[in-house]
Enzyme design. Structure first.
Site, PDB file in Angstrom:
ATOM      1  N   GLY A   1      24.701 -50.631 -28.577  1.00 53.18           N
ATOM      2  CA  GLY A   1      24.083 -51.189 -27.380  1.00 53.18           C
ATOM      3  C   GLY A   1      23.249 -52.394 -27.755  1.00 53.18           C
ATOM      4  O   GLY A   1      22.962 -52.630 -28.934  1.00 53.18           O
ATOM      5  N   GLY A   2      22.860 -53.146 -26.762  1.00 53.23           N
ATOM      6  CA  GLY A   2      22.045 -54.331 -26.995  1.00 53.23           C
ATOM      7  C   GLY A   2      20.623 -53.975 -27.393  1.00 53.23           C
ATOM      8  O   GLY A   2      20.196 -52.821 -27.316  1.00 53.23           O
ATOM      9  N   SER A   3      19.910 -54.990 -27.810  1.00 58.41           N
ATOM     10  CA  SER A   3      18.505 -54.838 -28.154  1.00 58.41           C
ATOM     11  C   SER A   3      17.738 -54.269 -26.970  1.00 58.41           C
ATOM     12  O   SER A   3      18.004 -54.622 -25.822  1.00 58.41           O
ATOM     13  CB  SER A   3      17.936 -56.210 -28.541  1.00 58.41           C
ATOM     14  OG  SER A   3      16.574 -56.120 -28.851  1.00 58.41           O
ATOM     15  N   SER A   4      16.827 -53.369 -27.234  1.00 52.27           N
ATOM     16  CA  SER A   4      15.951 -52.748 -26.227  1.00 52.27           C
ATOM     17  C   SER A   4      16.695 -51.894 -25.207  1.00 52.27           C
ATOM     18  O   SER A   4      16.180 -51.610 -24.128  1.00 52.27           O
ATOM     19  CB  SER A   4      15.102 -53.812 -25.517  1.00 52.27           C
ATOM     20  OG  SER A   4      14.290 -54.488 -26.451  1.00 52.27           O
ATOM     21  N   SER A   5      17.902 -51.452 -25.563  1.00 47.08           N
ATOM     22  CA  SER A   5      18.657 -50.587 -24.650  1.00 47.08           C
ATOM     23  C   SER A   5      18.259 -49.124 -24.775  1.00 47.08           C
ATOM     24  O   SER A   5      18.587 -48.323 -23.905  1.00 47.08           O
ATOM     25  CB  SER A   5      20.166 -50.742 -24.878  1.00 47.08           C
ATOM     26  OG  SER A   5      20.522 -50.313 -26.180  1.00 47.08           O
TER      27      SER A   5
ATOM     28  N   LYS B   1      18.664 -47.265 -27.917  1.00 48.56           N
ATOM     29  CA  LYS B   1      19.461 -46.578 -28.936  1.00 48.56           C
ATOM     30  C   LYS B   1      18.616 -45.777 -29.917  1.00 48.56           C
ATOM     31  O   LYS B   1      18.919 -44.622 -30.197  1.00 48.56           O
ATOM     32  CB  LYS B   1      20.308 -47.581 -29.729  1.00 48.56           C
ATOM     33  CG  LYS B   1      21.294 -48.370 -28.927  1.00 48.56           C
ATOM     34  CD  LYS B   1      21.992 -49.413 -29.777  1.00 48.56           C
ATOM     35  CE  LYS B   1      21.078 -50.328 -30.558  1.00 48.56           C
ATOM     36  NZ  LYS B   1      20.150 -51.142 -29.781  1.00 48.56           N
ATOM     37  N   SER B   2      17.573 -46.382 -30.445  1.00 46.39           N
ATOM     38  CA  SER B   2      16.743 -45.703 -31.448  1.00 46.39           C
ATOM     39  C   SER B   2      16.033 -44.492 -30.852  1.00 46.39           C
ATOM     40  O   SER B   2      15.928 -43.446 -31.502  1.00 46.39           O
ATOM     41  CB  SER B   2      15.715 -46.670 -32.035  1.00 46.39           C
ATOM     42  OG  SER B   2      16.363 -47.748 -32.667  1.00 46.39           O
TER      43      SER B   2
ATOM     44  N   ASP C   1      18.587 -52.492 -37.548  1.00 39.45           N
ATOM     45  CA  ASP C   1      17.305 -53.126 -37.873  1.00 39.45           C
ATOM     46  C   ASP C   1      16.913 -52.869 -39.320  1.00 39.45           C
ATOM     47  O   ASP C   1      16.309 -53.721 -39.972  1.00 39.45           O
ATOM     48  CB  ASP C   1      16.201 -52.640 -36.935  1.00 39.45           C
ATOM     49  CG  ASP C   1      16.369 -53.149 -35.511  1.00 39.45           C
ATOM     50  OD1 ASP C   1      17.132 -54.106 -35.288  1.00 39.45           O
ATOM     51  OD2 ASP C   1      15.722 -52.588 -34.606  1.00 39.45           O
TER      52      ASP C   1
END
Length: 174
Positions: free
Chosen positions: A8-12, A14-15, A35
């Site tokens: 997924g994109g950044s800030s979606s 995932k983490s 990252d």
């Protein structure tokens, strides 16, 4: 299943989903994010550039080092470690093809983590640790040409609910 692959994109989210999945599973799963790989690159000579508008450009040196990263994670999974990979496949399906080659012979659950670009951009701004524009640029681009076993959308669904969907898909695939 050997690997849960979150793209997924950044800030979606995932983490956050990866951590929630870890908490739900009875056995240990190791989470590795792109990252971590990017942070391990040398400040110069790593083959990655971040534009002021959030654009990310990668070159041949990045791809070479990325191959080592993928091979290392694949070796861990082949040795018996359960992995959650948190990735931003900027090249969409072409990136998935590279990962499929690296993970050949392993059972992988491919999960798309979607988020509305406006919502992702707001999260990005609130975080304060990202280049503005990255989340909106990546929100759709990372999913182009991808084939998923499951798609979750964090726009209005909380990470714990998304994690429960991932765990349910994992159990039904096993």
């Amino acid at each position: 299943m050997d690997v849960i692959f979150l793209n997924g994109g950044s800030s979606s989210g995932k983490s956050t989903i990866a951590r929630a999945v870890q908490a739900l599973l009875p056995e240990p799963w190791l989470a590795f994010g792109v990252d971590t790989f990017v942070a391990a690159l040398p400040e110069t000579g790593g083959g990655i550039e971040f534009g002021p508008d959030g654009e990310i450009v990668v070159g041949p040196e990045f791809r070479r080092l990325e191959e080592f990263w993928m091979a290392g994670l694949a070796a861990m999974a082949a040795a018996g470690a359960h992995l959650i990979v948190d990735e931003v496949l900027l090249s969409g399906g072409a990136g998935q093809d590279r990962w499929r080659s690296a993970l050949a012979g392993l059972d992988v659950l491919w999960v798309g983590v979607r988020c509305d670009p406006v919502v992702a951009a707001a999260r990005e701004a609130a975080r304060g640790d990202r280049i503005g524009g990255m989340a909106a640029d990546q929100a759709r681009r990372v999913h182009a040409g991808m084939a998923y076993d499951l798609v979750v959308d964090t726009t209005a669904t909380d990470p714990d609910a998304c994690a429960r969907h991932v765990v349910a898909a994992l159990k039904s695939a096993s």
